[in-house]
Each structure stands twice: as C-alpha cells, then as structure tokens.
Design an enzyme around this catalytic site. Structure first.
Site: not given
Length: 170
Positions: A17, A41, A97, A134
């Site tokens: 990040h 989430k 990514r 994460s």
C-alpha cells in the site's frame, strides 16, 4: 493543483500500500489517503486505529522519501465519490497485484466515474509486494507468524494488541 485519492480499508496498511501511495505522490501535486470502512469486510482494526497507522507510516516514510511529505490521510465517511468531491480529487489511484485485483476494481472504477466523472488510475504493484495482502498479513499474525517485513513500523504491535497476543519478546 491536481489531487488524487488513494482509498482503501488498510486493515492493516502494508508495504505494498505504502509503495502505491509513494508512487501516486510522484504523479500528483496532492495525495489524500482515504481510509474507509468496507462493509463487505469484517475489520480487525477499528477505523481510527487504521487511520493513525497510515498517518504514522506516511510520516515515517517522509523522513527518507520526500514524495510522501505531501500526502495527507483522512477517513472516508461515506461514498468514495463524495469524499473525492470534498477534497477536490481528479482521480482515484488503486494498486493492482494481478488480474484478480483488476476484476474486483474495474466495476468500482466504472461506477465511480458514472456517479461523479472521477477517473481511476490503476498502478501495477511492485513485484516484491505481489504476495502481500492485508488478509494474509492478518492470518499470519493470528497464528503468531512474523509480519514485520510486510508492514510499516508499528503495525505488527497494533495487530498483536488487536488479537490479544503478547508483544514480541514478551
């Protein structure tokens, strides 16, 4: 002056990040890291803790990388497009990514443009962070594994505290 927003839940912030934020800061006059609550989430760290960890990472990084000195951090209280209007952003910057990230991010980028006209810039993540997510960092930390080389300073201690684990060396 051109402003961009780098949004995310940052639960927790990772070195990947921070790399995207740093690179965005070389392309825009003003960068705002927007720390948001993602209703999809379940967060480990509360919103204010995440914002403080991002602020600390940006401040610490600015000591060695002047590009980070122009970066601000704020909490996104609602819709990202409203936050972008509020801070005067002309773009949203997101790191990718791989193809799975693009598949998840493209519909959001199209909706944000539909709602506000704000464009999304996708930056490919640095390959040295391609494996860092994460969710994986949290999983490793939950099982007592080492995450110091995946996150900025101070994040590991915050994760351990949130998980009710003893600090390293205890």
């Amino acid at each position: 002056m051109t402003t961009a927003v780098c949004p995310g839940s940052f639960d927790p912030i990772t070195l990947g990040h921070l790399d995207i934020v740093r690179r965005a800061a070389t392309m825009f006059d003003d960068v705002v890291v927007g720390v948001a609550k993602n209703p999809g989430k379940s967060g480990l760290l509360d919103l204010e803790t995440r914002a403080e960890l991002v602020r600390a990472a940006v401040h610490s990084g600015a000591q060695t990388d002047p590009a980070l000195s122009q970066v601000r951090v704020a909490v996104v209280p609602g819709l990202l497009v409203d936050f972008c209007r509020e801070v005067g952003a002309v773009a949203v910057v997101k790191g990718l990514r791989g193809g799975g990230d693009f598949d998840a991010e493209q519909p959001m980028a199209l909706m944000n443009r539909h709602l506000s006209g704000v464009e999304t810039i996708f930056l490919p993540g640095d390959q040295k962070y391609a494996h860092v997510a994460s969710s994986l960092v949290k999983d490793i930390a939950r099982h007592g594994g080492p995450v110091d080389d995946l996150v900025p300073a101070g994040v590991t201690a915050a994760l351990r505290a949130a998980l009710g684990q003893p600090a390293a060396g205890s």
